[in-house]
Design a protein around this motif. Sequence first.
Motif, PDB file in Angstrom:
ATOM      1  N   SER A  27       0.845  -1.359   0.407  1.00 40.91           N
ATOM      2  CA  SER A  27      -0.330   0.035  -0.017  1.00 40.91           C
ATOM      3  C   SER A  27       0.784   1.523  -0.343  1.00 40.91           C
ATOM      4  N   ALA A  66       0.459   3.767  -3.252  1.00 36.86           N
ATOM      5  CA  ALA A  66       0.044   4.493  -3.373  1.00 36.86           C
ATOM      6  C   ALA A  66       0.742   5.894  -2.686  1.00 36.86           C
ATOM      7  N   LEU A 109       1.678  11.373  -0.036  1.00 40.52           N
ATOM      8  CA  LEU A 109       1.357  10.415  -0.068  1.00 40.52           C
ATOM      9  C   LEU A 109       1.856   8.946   0.897  1.00 40.52           C
ATOM     10  N   VAL A 168      -0.728   7.644   3.905  1.00 43.50           N
ATOM     11  CA  VAL A 168      -1.174   6.283   4.246  1.00 43.50           C
ATOM     12  C   VAL A 168      -0.768   5.256   5.180  1.00 43.50           C
ATOM     13  N   THR A 191      -5.219   6.908  -6.766  1.00 47.30           N
ATOM     14  CA  THR A 191      -4.467   7.582  -5.836  1.00 47.30           C
ATOM     15  C   THR A 191      -6.235   7.908  -4.955  1.00 47.30           C
ATOM     16  N   GLN A 209      -7.260   4.497  -3.904  1.00 47.13           N
ATOM     17  CA  GLN A 209      -6.162   3.427  -2.510  1.00 47.13           C
ATOM     18  C   GLN A 209      -5.882   4.409  -0.813  1.00 47.13           C
ATOM     19  N   VAL A 210      -5.887   6.249  -1.367  1.00 46.07           N
ATOM     20  CA  VAL A 210      -6.504   6.784  -0.618  1.00 46.07           C
ATOM     21  C   VAL A 210      -7.846   6.458   0.903  1.00 46.07           C
TER      22      VAL A 210
END
Length: 505
Positions: free
Chosen positions: A64, A68, A219, A223, A410, A413-414
């Motif tokens: 991850s 990300a 980012l 994450v 993005t 994923q976030v």
Amino acid sequence: MVASMAETSTPATDSRRWITLVVVGLAQLMVVLDATVVNIALPSAQADLGFSDGQRQWVITAYSLAFASLLLLGGRLSDLIGRKRTFVVGLIGFAVASALGGAAGSFELLVAARALQGVFGALLAPTALAVLTTTFTIPKERARAFGVFGAIAGAGGAVGLLLGGVLTEALDWRWNLYINVPIAALALVGALMLIPRAQQTGPRPKLDVPGTVLVSGALFGLVYGFSNAETGGWDSPLTWGMLAGAAVLLIAFVAWQARAAHPLLPLSIVLDRNRGAAYISVLIAGAGMFGIFLFVTYYLQLTLGYSPIQTGLSFLPMIGMLVLAAQLGTNLFVPRFGPKLMVPVGMTLGATGMVGLTFLDASSSFAPDVLAPLMITGFAMGTIMPASMQTATLGVDRQFAGVASAMVNTSQQVGGSIGTALLNTLAATAAADYLVANAPVTEAVGAQAAIAGYSTAYWWGAGFFALGAVLSALLFRRRGDGLSLATSPPAAVPAERVAEPLPIA
């Protein structure tokens, strides 16, 4: 680095573009399912390699974090050095990293391989969407293509759970990683044959290195901060330190993009109301979706006693409804009503499905108690994702199609990281409170505490979707006002490239 690309392939009307959809769909499926396919294999991998429960989370987090934090860079590289080259490198790298992880003889090598998967996944995912965006420019065909692609994006997590269960029980946990090698090989053959090769023309732009460093750091911190909240708790200084650092870097990134000569992400891309609404919708849907996969999996396996294969099969009706909704939406409803109506409807259905899951208890049965909410939520995701993904890349100049596509990945994923951290924490707190209120703790009390935790997570997931319904209804433009999926022309093309047979790739 290449500024603009001229194609040396057949015209865009060639029917082979539909095979291109299969190729990019395979790449997208490989990247999306890899976020969940390894989850079911973790207990077997842990027993085989002998790592601790505390270390186990890093097998997921390593992927991850790399994925990300490098998505925007990967998207921009596809714009600068060519989509075919970036796509091929991403496929080969992802396959090699997967093979390395499957053959790992130690925990450290497995984590390194997962991080490497994330790096090449960050190249692959936005490039696949950018290839789709620049290949399908006729509105009707674009709708069909994005219907398929959006269904894959929404269903990939559930497919990963099913595939992970089958591979772990029938073969070995290592095949959850090895399976990517034949998929990548098949996609690689298609990419080499079908995706046009770009040639250098015009000036050579520069990569926005300061912007890349700032947004990648932001980012990563975002994450990592939410991931650490799952394991270290919300009172951890590291959690808040990483989140605060991410906020500072993100503000600095926005300020830099406003003045950079060659911005990594031109602010006009995200400030457009329709595209901004689409990114927010994908983020919120991603946050709510992870609640479905995570806690329904826990419930089926720990409460109802399902095996990994049974658990994976239980998600098939949800996948079927998702695919049906994606096709109906992109071919019929979105062109007619636009995202301003369809995305809020999807969000409302998502909230309804999550509320339905809150009624589950130890005596519930799969049909209809679990089945009905899963099917409703699947239809919701199939309504939200294709419309949002199509709108997010509509009207973007082709030279920025890669980074605009990266923003979709993005956001998802976030959203997934935020949703997983928040819902995990809320569920754990609710379960702990239940145990305190129902002492002494017995096996039955412990089982009921887990269900109470799941229910809390579902309520919050419903809240995510409800918020998404309100925001999407307010932010998306009315159909025909500005960008419209039904009426807008393809992305603007500079005059010197209008006569080219195919879009940039």
